[in-house]
Write a protein that holds these residues in place. Structure first.
Motif, PDB file in Angstrom:
ATOM      1  N   GLN A  30       0.863  -1.180   0.000  1.00 44.51           N
ATOM      2  CA  GLN A  30       0.000   0.000   0.000  1.00 44.51           C
ATOM      3  C   GLN A  30       0.893   1.221   0.000  1.00 44.51           C
ATOM      4  N   TYR A  31       0.410   2.334  -0.579  1.00 49.78           N
ATOM      5  CA  TYR A  31       1.274   3.498  -0.712  1.00 49.78           C
ATOM      6  C   TYR A  31       0.462   4.764  -0.936  1.00 49.78           C
ATOM      7  N   VAL A  32       1.067   5.894  -0.597  1.00 46.76           N
ATOM      8  CA  VAL A  32       0.511   7.197  -0.932  1.00 46.76           C
ATOM      9  C   VAL A  32       1.089   7.563  -2.293  1.00 46.76           C
ATOM     10  N   ARG A  33       0.232   7.711  -3.278  1.00 49.37           N
ATOM     11  CA  ARG A  33       0.675   8.125  -4.611  1.00 49.37           C
ATOM     12  C   ARG A  33       0.758   9.651  -4.682  1.00 49.37           C
ATOM     13  N   ASP A  34      -0.210  10.320  -4.034  1.00 48.33           N
ATOM     14  CA  ASP A  34      -0.226  11.784  -4.058  1.00 48.33           C
ATOM     15  C   ASP A  34      -0.978  12.268  -2.825  1.00 48.33           C
ATOM     16  N   LEU A  35      -0.447  13.316  -2.197  1.00 47.68           N
ATOM     17  CA  LEU A  35      -1.087  13.912  -1.033  1.00 47.68           C
ATOM     18  C   LEU A  35      -0.887  15.411  -1.089  1.00 47.68           C
ATOM     19  N   SER A  36      -1.988  16.139  -0.940  1.00 49.33           N
ATOM     20  CA  SER A  36      -1.934  17.595  -0.930  1.00 49.33           C
ATOM     21  C   SER A  36      -2.845  18.097   0.183  1.00 49.33           C
ATOM     22  N   PHE A  37      -2.334  19.028   0.977  1.00 48.40           N
ATOM     23  CA  PHE A  37      -3.137  19.668   2.009  1.00 48.40           C
ATOM     24  C   PHE A  37      -2.963  21.172   1.870  1.00 48.40           C
ATOM     25  N   GLU A  38      -4.087  21.870   1.800  1.00 53.31           N
ATOM     26  CA  GLU A  38      -4.053  23.325   1.707  1.00 53.31           C
ATOM     27  C   GLU A  38      -4.868  23.921   2.844  1.00 53.31           C
ATOM     28  N   ASN A  39      -4.302  24.922   3.467  1.00 59.67           N
ATOM     29  CA  ASN A  39      -4.949  25.674   4.529  1.00 59.67           C
ATOM     30  C   ASN A  39      -4.780  27.152   4.144  1.00 59.67           C
ATOM     31  N   PRO A  40      -5.523  27.608   3.118  1.00 60.24           N
ATOM     32  CA  PRO A  40      -5.227  28.893   2.489  1.00 60.24           C
ATOM     33  C   PRO A  40      -5.399  30.126   3.362  1.00 60.24           C
ATOM     34  N   ARG A  41      -6.191  30.033   4.404  1.00 65.60           N
ATOM     35  CA  ARG A  41      -6.451  31.221   5.216  1.00 65.60           C
ATOM     36  C   ARG A  41      -5.869  31.117   6.616  1.00 65.60           C
ATOM     37  N   ALA A  42      -4.896  30.232   6.798  1.00 67.87           N
ATOM     38  CA  ALA A  42      -4.301  30.074   8.130  1.00 67.87           C
ATOM     39  C   ALA A  42      -3.631  31.377   8.538  1.00 67.87           C
ATOM     40  N   PRO A  43      -3.693  31.773   9.757  1.00 71.90           N
ATOM     41  CA  PRO A  43      -4.284  31.088  10.899  1.00 71.90           C
ATOM     42  C   PRO A  43      -5.756  31.429  11.143  1.00 71.90           C
ATOM     43  N   GLU A  44      -6.329  32.377  10.344  1.00 72.83           N
ATOM     44  CA  GLU A  44      -7.733  32.742  10.566  1.00 72.83           C
ATOM     45  C   GLU A  44      -8.676  31.546  10.433  1.00 72.83           C
ATOM     46  N   VAL A  82     -16.586  27.712   4.922  1.00 75.85           N
ATOM     47  CA  VAL A  82     -17.558  28.412   5.750  1.00 75.85           C
ATOM     48  C   VAL A  82     -17.910  29.694   4.999  1.00 75.85           C
ATOM     49  N   GLU A  83     -19.196  29.853   4.698  1.00 78.98           N
ATOM     50  CA  GLU A  83     -19.669  31.046   3.984  1.00 78.98           C
ATOM     51  C   GLU A  83     -18.835  31.303   2.730  1.00 78.98           C
ATOM     52  N   ASP A  84     -18.665  30.278   1.907  1.00 79.01           N
ATOM     53  CA  ASP A  84     -17.919  30.353   0.646  1.00 79.01           C
ATOM     54  C   ASP A  84     -16.457  30.726   0.819  1.00 79.01           C
ATOM     55  N   GLN A  85     -15.943  30.637   2.024  1.00 85.67           N
ATOM     56  CA  GLN A  85     -14.522  30.863   2.293  1.00 85.67           C
ATOM     57  C   GLN A  85     -13.870  29.496   2.529  1.00 85.67           C
ATOM     58  N   ALA A  86     -12.805  29.203   1.789  1.00 83.51           N
ATOM     59  CA  ALA A  86     -12.117  27.923   1.950  1.00 83.51           C
ATOM     60  C   ALA A  86     -11.515  27.820   3.345  1.00 83.51           C
ATOM     61  N   VAL A  87     -11.700  26.680   3.963  1.00 77.50           N
ATOM     62  CA  VAL A  87     -11.108  26.410   5.262  1.00 77.50           C
ATOM     63  C   VAL A  87      -9.904  25.483   5.077  1.00 77.50           C
ATOM     64  N   PHE A  88     -10.127  24.338   4.418  1.00 75.12           N
ATOM     65  CA  PHE A  88      -9.021  23.462   4.047  1.00 75.12           C
ATOM     66  C   PHE A  88      -9.420  22.629   2.833  1.00 75.12           C
ATOM     67  N   HIS A  89      -8.415  22.068   2.186  1.00 73.04           N
ATOM     68  CA  HIS A  89      -8.628  21.199   1.037  1.00 73.04           C
ATOM     69  C   HIS A  89      -7.571  20.099   1.096  1.00 73.04           C
ATOM     70  N   VAL A  90      -8.035  18.852   1.145  1.00 76.23           N
ATOM     71  CA  VAL A  90      -7.139  17.696   1.163  1.00 76.23           C
ATOM     72  C   VAL A  90      -7.424  16.855  -0.063  1.00 76.23           C
ATOM     73  N   GLU A  91      -6.366  16.478  -0.765  1.00 80.53           N
ATOM     74  CA  GLU A  91      -6.491  15.528  -1.869  1.00 80.53           C
ATOM     75  C   GLU A  91      -5.514  14.399  -1.609  1.00 80.53           C
ATOM     76  N   LEU A  92      -6.025  13.184  -1.689  1.00 81.65           N
ATOM     77  CA  LEU A  92      -5.205  12.012  -1.431  1.00 81.65           C
ATOM     78  C   LEU A  92      -5.483  10.962  -2.492  1.00 81.65           C
ATOM     79  N   VAL A  93      -4.417  10.413  -3.056  1.00 77.36           N
ATOM     80  CA  VAL A  93      -4.529   9.224  -3.890  1.00 77.36           C
ATOM     81  C   VAL A  93      -3.751   8.145  -3.146  1.00 77.36           C
ATOM     82  N   TYR A  94      -4.503   7.174  -2.642  1.00 77.82           N
ATOM     83  CA  TYR A  94      -3.919   6.088  -1.871  1.00 77.82           C
ATOM     84  C   TYR A  94      -4.094   4.813  -2.672  1.00 77.82           C
ATOM     85  N   GLY A  95      -3.019   4.097  -2.880  1.00 79.89           N
ATOM     86  CA  GLY A  95      -3.069   2.933  -3.748  1.00 79.89           C
ATOM     87  C   GLY A  95      -2.629   1.664  -3.071  1.00 79.89           C
ATOM     88  N   GLY A  96      -2.941   0.570  -3.754  1.00 82.50           N
ATOM     89  CA  GLY A  96      -2.514  -0.737  -3.299  1.00 82.50           C
ATOM     90  C   GLY A  96      -2.199  -1.617  -4.488  1.00 82.50           C
TER      91      GLY A  96
END
Length: 170
Positions: A30-44, A82-96
Motif C-alpha cells: 500500500q502506498y501514498v501516490r499523491d497527497l496535498s493539504f491546503e490551509n489557504p487562510r491560516a491562521p484565521e 464556511v460562507e464560501d470561504q475555503a477552510v481546508f482542502h485535502v487531496e489524497l490518492v492512496y493505492g494498493g
C-alpha cells in the motif's frame, strides 16, 4: 531453522494456490501516490465559528499490470468551507498492489472496485485525519465509512443508462 522443504512459489513469490480453493486476493503493498493539504487562510481558518460545510468526492480506479497483479487507487478529495470561504482542502490518492487468485473473470471488477478499496480506506482515512490535525484543525476531519458496493452499483447503473441512450446502436 527447520529442515522442512520450501514451498515453490510463482513469479510474484507467493506459494501456488489450490485451484479448488475459493477466490480471493492478497495485498502486496500500500502506498501514498499523491497527497496535498491546503490551509489557504491560516491562521484565521483555525478560528472558524460553527461547523464548516464539507464536500467530499471519491473516485476509484483499477488496472491490470503485465505481471498479472492489479493496481487499485482510491482518490479522496475533501473541501471544507464556511460562507464560501475555503477552510481546508485535502487531496489524497492512496493505492494498493493486489494479487488475485482463483477469481472468476466476471468477479474481477467487483473485487477490485469494492473489496480492495474497502481494505485501503481505513489507511486513507487515517492520513486525511492526521493531515487535518497537523493543519491545526480540532477536531480533525474524519471521513465517514464509504459504501463502495453502493458506488459500484450506481456506476454500473449509470453506464447501463448511458449505453441505452446511445442512438443508432444495434
Amino acid at each position: 531453522m527447520t529442515d522442512a522443504p520450501l514451498t515453490p512459489t510463482d513469479d510474484a513469490g507467493v506459494p501456488p494456490q489450490d485451484p479448488n480453493a475459493p477466490g480471493g486476493f492478497r495485498i502486496l503493498t500500500q502506498y501514498v501516490r499523491d497527497l496535498s493539504f491546503e490551509n489557504p487562510r491560516a491562521p484565521e481558518s483555525l478560528r472558524v465559528e460553527g461547523k464548516p460545510a464539507i464536500d467530499m468526492n471519491v473516485e476509484l480506479n483499477a488496472k491490470g499490470r503485465p505481471d498479472g497483479l492489479f493496481e487499485v487507487d482510491l482518490r479522496l478529495s475533501v473541501k471544507a468551507s464556511v460562507e464560501d470561504q475555503a477552510v481546508f482542502h485535502v487531496e489524497l490518492v492512496y493505492g494498493g498492489l493486489f494479487q488475485l487468485f482463483n477469481v472468476q473473470p466476471q468477479d474481477i471488477e467487483p473485487l477490485l472496485l469494492i473489496e480492495c478499496p474497502r481494505f485501503l480506506f481505513p489507511f486513507a482515512r487515517e492520513i486525511i485525519t492526521r493531515a487535518t490535525a497537523d493543519g491545526g484543525f480540532y477536531p480533525p476531519f474524519m471521513p465517514e465509512p464509504i459504501d463502495f458496493a453502493g458506488i459500484y452499483i450506481a456506476r454500473q447503473s449509470q453506464m447501463a443508462a448511458n449505453a441505452d441512450a446511445q442512438p443508432g446502436q444495434a
